[in-house]
Design a protein around this motif. Structure first.
Motif, PDB file in Angstrom:
ATOM      1  N   GLU A  24       5.618  -2.652   4.877  1.00  0.00           N
ATOM      2  CA  GLU A  24       4.391  -3.433   4.683  1.00  0.00           C
ATOM      3  C   GLU A  24       3.604  -2.950   3.472  1.00  0.00           C
ATOM      4  O   GLU A  24       3.164  -3.765   2.643  1.00  0.00           O
ATOM      5  CB  GLU A  24       3.539  -3.326   5.945  1.00  0.00           C
ATOM      6  CG  GLU A  24       2.159  -3.955   5.828  1.00  0.00           C
ATOM      7  CD  GLU A  24       1.277  -3.616   7.017  1.00  0.00           C
ATOM      8  OE1 GLU A  24       0.044  -3.649   6.863  1.00  0.00           O
ATOM      9  OE2 GLU A  24       1.821  -3.294   8.096  1.00  0.00           O
ATOM     10  N   LEU A  25       3.416  -1.625   3.343  1.00  0.00           N
ATOM     11  CA  LEU A  25       2.536  -1.084   2.306  1.00  0.00           C
ATOM     12  C   LEU A  25       3.265  -0.667   1.037  1.00  0.00           C
ATOM     13  O   LEU A  25       2.652  -0.569  -0.029  1.00  0.00           O
ATOM     14  CB  LEU A  25       1.765   0.131   2.865  1.00  0.00           C
ATOM     15  CG  LEU A  25       0.849  -0.132   4.058  1.00  0.00           C
ATOM     16  CD1 LEU A  25       0.184   1.166   4.497  1.00  0.00           C
ATOM     17  CD2 LEU A  25      -0.204  -1.179   3.709  1.00  0.00           C
ATOM     18  N   ALA A  26       4.555  -0.375   1.142  1.00  0.00           N
ATOM     19  CA  ALA A  26       5.327   0.058  -0.031  1.00  0.00           C
ATOM     20  C   ALA A  26       6.635  -0.723  -0.088  1.00  0.00           C
ATOM     21  O   ALA A  26       7.730  -0.151   0.018  1.00  0.00           O
ATOM     22  CB  ALA A  26       5.585   1.567   0.028  1.00  0.00           C
ATOM     23  N   PRO A  27       6.556  -2.037  -0.233  1.00  0.00           N
ATOM     24  CA  PRO A  27       7.772  -2.868  -0.190  1.00  0.00           C
ATOM     25  C   PRO A  27       8.750  -2.579  -1.321  1.00  0.00           C
ATOM     26  O   PRO A  27       9.919  -2.980  -1.246  1.00  0.00           O
ATOM     27  CB  PRO A  27       7.219  -4.295  -0.273  1.00  0.00           C
ATOM     28  CG  PRO A  27       5.874  -4.151  -0.928  1.00  0.00           C
ATOM     29  CD  PRO A  27       5.343  -2.827  -0.454  1.00  0.00           C
ATOM     30  N   HIS A  28       8.281  -1.888  -2.347  1.00  0.00           N
ATOM     31  CA  HIS A  28       9.182  -1.541  -3.448  1.00  0.00           C
ATOM     32  C   HIS A  28      10.174  -0.448  -3.064  1.00  0.00           C
ATOM     33  O   HIS A  28      11.165  -0.218  -3.763  1.00  0.00           O
ATOM     34  CB  HIS A  28       8.362  -1.081  -4.660  1.00  0.00           C
ATOM     35  CG  HIS A  28       7.555   0.153  -4.400  1.00  0.00           C
ATOM     36  ND1 HIS A  28       6.384   0.145  -3.671  1.00  0.00           N
ATOM     37  CD2 HIS A  28       7.757   1.456  -4.759  1.00  0.00           C
ATOM     38  CE1 HIS A  28       5.893   1.367  -3.609  1.00  0.00           C
ATOM     39  NE2 HIS A  28       6.714   2.185  -4.255  1.00  0.00           N
ATOM     40  N   VAL A  29       9.893   0.250  -1.949  1.00  0.00           N
ATOM     41  CA  VAL A  29      10.776   1.329  -1.496  1.00  0.00           C
ATOM     42  C   VAL A  29      11.821   0.746  -0.542  1.00  0.00           C
ATOM     43  O   VAL A  29      11.482   0.096   0.455  1.00  0.00           O
ATOM     44  CB  VAL A  29       9.975   2.442  -0.789  1.00  0.00           C
ATOM     45  CG1 VAL A  29      10.935   3.485  -0.223  1.00  0.00           C
ATOM     46  CG2 VAL A  29       8.992   3.087  -1.747  1.00  0.00           C
ATOM     47  N   ARG A  30      13.069   0.971  -0.851  1.00  0.00           N
ATOM     48  CA  ARG A  30      14.177   0.499  -0.006  1.00  0.00           C
ATOM     49  C   ARG A  30      14.524   1.601   0.994  1.00  0.00           C
ATOM     50  O   ARG A  30      14.928   2.696   0.622  1.00  0.00           O
ATOM     51  CB  ARG A  30      15.375   0.180  -0.883  1.00  0.00           C
ATOM     52  CG  ARG A  30      16.667  -0.135  -0.130  1.00  0.00           C
ATOM     53  CD  ARG A  30      17.802  -0.359  -1.115  1.00  0.00           C
ATOM     54  NE  ARG A  30      19.105  -0.194  -0.478  1.00  0.00           N
ATOM     55  CZ  ARG A  30      20.121   0.474  -1.029  1.00  0.00           C
ATOM     56  NH1 ARG A  30      19.976   1.047  -2.222  1.00  0.00           N
ATOM     57  NH2 ARG A  30      21.273   0.560  -0.388  1.00  0.00           N
ATOM     58  N   GLY A  31      14.353   1.302   2.273  1.00  0.00           N
ATOM     59  CA  GLY A  31      14.629   2.280   3.315  1.00  0.00           C
ATOM     60  C   GLY A  31      16.011   2.116   3.892  1.00  0.00           C
ATOM     61  O   GLY A  31      16.424   1.007   4.249  1.00  0.00           O
ATOM     62  N   VAL A  32      16.750   3.231   3.990  1.00  0.00           N
ATOM     63  CA  VAL A  32      18.095   3.223   4.557  1.00  0.00           C
ATOM     64  C   VAL A  32      18.167   4.284   5.654  1.00  0.00           C
ATOM     65  O   VAL A  32      17.785   5.439   5.446  1.00  0.00           O
ATOM     66  CB  VAL A  32      19.159   3.517   3.471  1.00  0.00           C
ATOM     67  CG1 VAL A  32      20.550   3.580   4.094  1.00  0.00           C
ATOM     68  CG2 VAL A  32      19.109   2.465   2.380  1.00  0.00           C
TER      69      VAL A  32
END
Length: 737
Positions: A399-407
């Motif tokens: 929500e707040l850091a959509p530029h970060v891709r979480g895996v």
């Protein structure tokens, strides 16, 4: 005959950033049988929870007085403030991360009453992070030769060789004040007091006993912090020689010994390698040379032991830093040869060649590529799946850091449990090694495996997975049953990778400080996984109860016991079948065994009433279970701290509290501060629910006090604070209570 109560003792404790150690420190000092004891605790504007802890001690013990300084003045000036407030016959300056041995304070008071010295010196031991405790290497000076009860330094000059700290001596307060000596600011602030008082004293005495434990902190110790401040030592020793000049001929018998002690200490500072930066060594050596030639006694002879010391003296006198480097270089070469030989032996044994070599090479290759600044790795419970604080942070980051891709990293067997739309890699796969090598951020509630290599630029957030009622980290070393075969050195190596450590409350912060003494930033911001509990709605509760099969109108009790280190397998601590029969048809027990145990369907296996005992051990979310239930039944599980946010009844079944406390170790007495009703027998346990005592005003008040103490930051925004600190680089102070 003199007794310990014939004199009064003021123990002065400057306090700054030691919240993990200050309780042990004060507990060790406050002997209950010494009414004439006074503790002056000086809160040197400590930014952590020390001030509150000190006030807590003062509230329950009238012998404790707290001075709260409005700005940080440093150790020396904090001691001076304590001295000005002290009223005792004697003063003892005590460092707040250390502690006294059992009975030491009484022994010191008895010796003071017997001998009435100006200064009493006693011995100490060093306590290392790995549990080793070693008495001072010069403890023989207390016995050899035998000392009279009272003497002067002229009669026994060897006392100058004792540790030059302020904490291994008790000083007559009026004597110290009359001398006009004050602790200095900066490093080595006590030497210009501890040496002069020995020279001026007319009555010295010794106590051949280890009274003080000097904690060798793995991180944060001043002496292990390299920097310019170590140059402060020169000014401190200048003050000592000025004091000796004022004494005149009285100082002559020990002037040469004092000079040798000075050079010995300065050599320790420059030779340790962890105090003076290498670029400053030549300048430090030049200052040594100035001190040497300014204060060297006319009849001085360089000491012959240990080997090379006399040569070092000559090099210092000539300010020959290159010659000094050659001496040091010879030692380094010997160490290098030993290291090379060890590496060769390892290769010969084939340690560096294994079936995992191909994976290691692939992993190493990707570690040589650029870090992906927008890639984050998430994991929980040793790759068991999507859960806990990392899951809450992952969702808020989307929500707040959509530029970060979480895996996410998961075990092969956990793939089916992953929520739709959540990207993951399987541990041990090529995708796994590539992701671990290239990611910028790492979020986990346990440590990553030992073979993970943290690259410069990678950032780790350790969330932990519960408030530690039980001892954790290095604190477990004193409890071998709980520690098992834990490798504490390896544990600290893994913990050294943390950049941020989440804490849910002040208790956790104290425990993490002690248990994991590493260089991370503590974030006491609440638990992200508890955001959902704080924000839970009635609609969510109704939906979850229907999904779990809880009959409408039934009272659902979530039973979530903890793991017991002294048990080999899970065994209920009470007769669950009989318990649910006693509660009646309108009660349902949700059984959630600890995740350490590999169980199938215990309710069915044990033949418990169908529909009355629902085995939810494999349910993916304990938060779901908490929201769906009407009350919690547990023993010592950290789930109680989370569940308190729901403000629903909590019952503690503490039938084996003493066994658990002694085998696992605990951070506070749960039986004295429970989150609600507490039972110790099966009959008491059933009665708590049948009589509705779990819902009583007394239980409600206990729960409110528990929640206030252990859930101060759980306001529904903990995950946001974690995301803003880790991914957005914002400062996130604790929310107001």
């Amino acid at each position: 005959m003199s007794s310990a109560n014939d004199i009064s003792l003021s123990v002065i404790v400057p306090v700054h950033k030691v919240q993990g150690y200050i309780r042990q420190c004060l507990d060790s000092i406050l002997d209950p049988d010494l009414p004439n004891l006074e503790v002056i605790a000086v809160d040197d504007a400590s930014p952590d929870g020390c001030g509150e802890i000190l006030d807590e001690f003062a509230e329950r013990d009238s012998r404790v007085r707290v001075l709260h300084l409005t700005e940080n003045v440093g150790l020396g000036n904090a001691r001076n403030a304590g001295l000005d407030a002290a009223t005792g016959d004697y003063v003892w300056f005590f460092d707040s991360d250390d502690y006294a041995t059992e009975g030491a304070v009484r022994a010191i008071c008895e010796r003071l009453a017997e001998t009435r010295p100006d200064v009493l010196l006693f011995d100490y031991a060093r306590a290392y992070w790995n549990g080793r405790v070693k008495r001072s290497i010069i403890n023989h000076l207390f016995r050899e030769p035998p000392a009279p009860d009272v003497f002067t330094i002229a009669e026994r000059p060897s006392v100058l060789e004792l540790m030059m700290t302020s904490w291994n001596r008790a000083i007559r307060r009026e004597f110290l004040l009359d001398l006009g000596l004050r602790f200095s600011s900066g490093y080595y602030e006590d030497v210009n007091v501890t040496y002069p008082i020995l020279m001026a004293a007319e009555r010295l005495s010794l106590l051949d006993r280890v009274c003080y434990i000097y904690r060798q902190r793995r991180r944060g110790a001043i002496t292990k912090t390299a920097g310019e401040k170590h140059f402060d030592a020169f000014a401190q020793y200048e003050r000592i020689f000025a004091f000796m000049d004022e004494l005149g001929e009285r100082a002559d018998p020990y002037r040469q010994l004092m000079f040798n002690r000075t050079i010995w200490h300065l050599l320790v500072i420059i030779e340790r390698g962890d105090r003076v930066h290498e670029s400053d060594n030549a300048r430090f050596f030049a200052e040594m040379s100035k001190i040497y030639n300014k204060y060297r006694p006319a009849d001085h002879t360089p000491p012959s032991e240990p080997p090379l010391l006399a040569e070092k003296h000559r090099l210092i006198e000539k300010n020959d830093y290159r010659g000094f480097q050659r001496i040091k270089g010879s030692k380094v070469k010997v160490k290098a040869k030993k290291s090379a030989k060890k590496a060769l032996n390892l290769r010969k044994r084939g340690v560096l060649y294994s079936k995992e070599l191909a994976k290691e090479r692939y992993y190493q290759m990707h570690r040589g590529l650029a870090i992906d600044e927008n890639l984050a790795v998430f994991a929980a419970y040793w790759y068991r799946g999507y859960a806990c604080n990392p899951a809450a942070i992952y969702e808020k980051a989307r929500e707040l850091a959509p530029h970060v891709r979480g895996v996410w990293v998961v075990k092969p067997g956990a793939r089916k449990s992953m929520p739709e739309g959540v990207e993951y890699v399987v541990s041990g796969s090529a995708d796994y090694y590539r992701t671990m090598a290239r990611a910028k951020y790492f979020v986990n509630n346990v440590n990553f495996p030992d073979n993970y290599v943290k690259r410069p630029g990678q950032v780790h957030m350790m969330t932990q997975h519960g408030t530690p009622l039980k001892k954790m980290g290095l604190d477990q070393m004193e409890y071998p049953v709980g520690a098992g075969d834990m490798d504490f050195k390896a544990l600290l190596a893994r913990s050294d990778r943390w950049d941020y450590l989440l804490s849910s409350n002040p208790l956790s912060t104290e425990a993490w400080d002690r248990g994991f003494p590493c260089s991370y930033e503590m974030l006491e911001i609440g638990y992200p996984r508890n955001d959902r509990l704080v924000r839970a709605t009635e609609e969510e509760r109704v939906r979850l109860r229907a999904e779990l099969g809880i009959p409408e109108g039934a009272t659902a009790i979530l039973y979530a016991p903890t793991h017991r280190d002294y048990q080999r397998r899970y065994s209920p601590m009470f007769d669950i079948g009989r318990f649910v029969e006693q509660l009646g048809d309108d009660h349902v027990l949700l059984l959630r065994a600890h995740y350490y145990y590999k169980l199938k369907n215990m309710a069915a296996d044990m033949g418990w009433p169908e529909g009355r005992v629902i085995d939810v051990s494999k349910h993916p979310s304990v938060e779901d279970l908490g929201i769906a239930s009407d009350a919690l039944l547990t023993d010592y599980s950290s789930v109680m701290f989370d569940y308190a946010n729901l403000d629903k009844p909590i019952v503690i079944y503490a039938n084996d509290w003493d066994t658990y406390r002694l085998t696992r170790g605990v951070n506070f007495d749960l039986t004295a501060f429970p989150p609600g009703a507490i039972a110790t027998t099966e009959s008491e346990l059933a009665d708590v629910f049948v009589s509705r005592a779990a819902w009583s005003d007394t239980a409600t008040k206990a729960r409110a006090a528990f929640r206030e103490r252990f859930c101060p930051w759980d306001d529904g925004n903990a995950a946001e604070r974690a995301v803003r600190r880790l991914f957005l680089g914002e400062k996130v102070p604790n929310p107001p209570v």
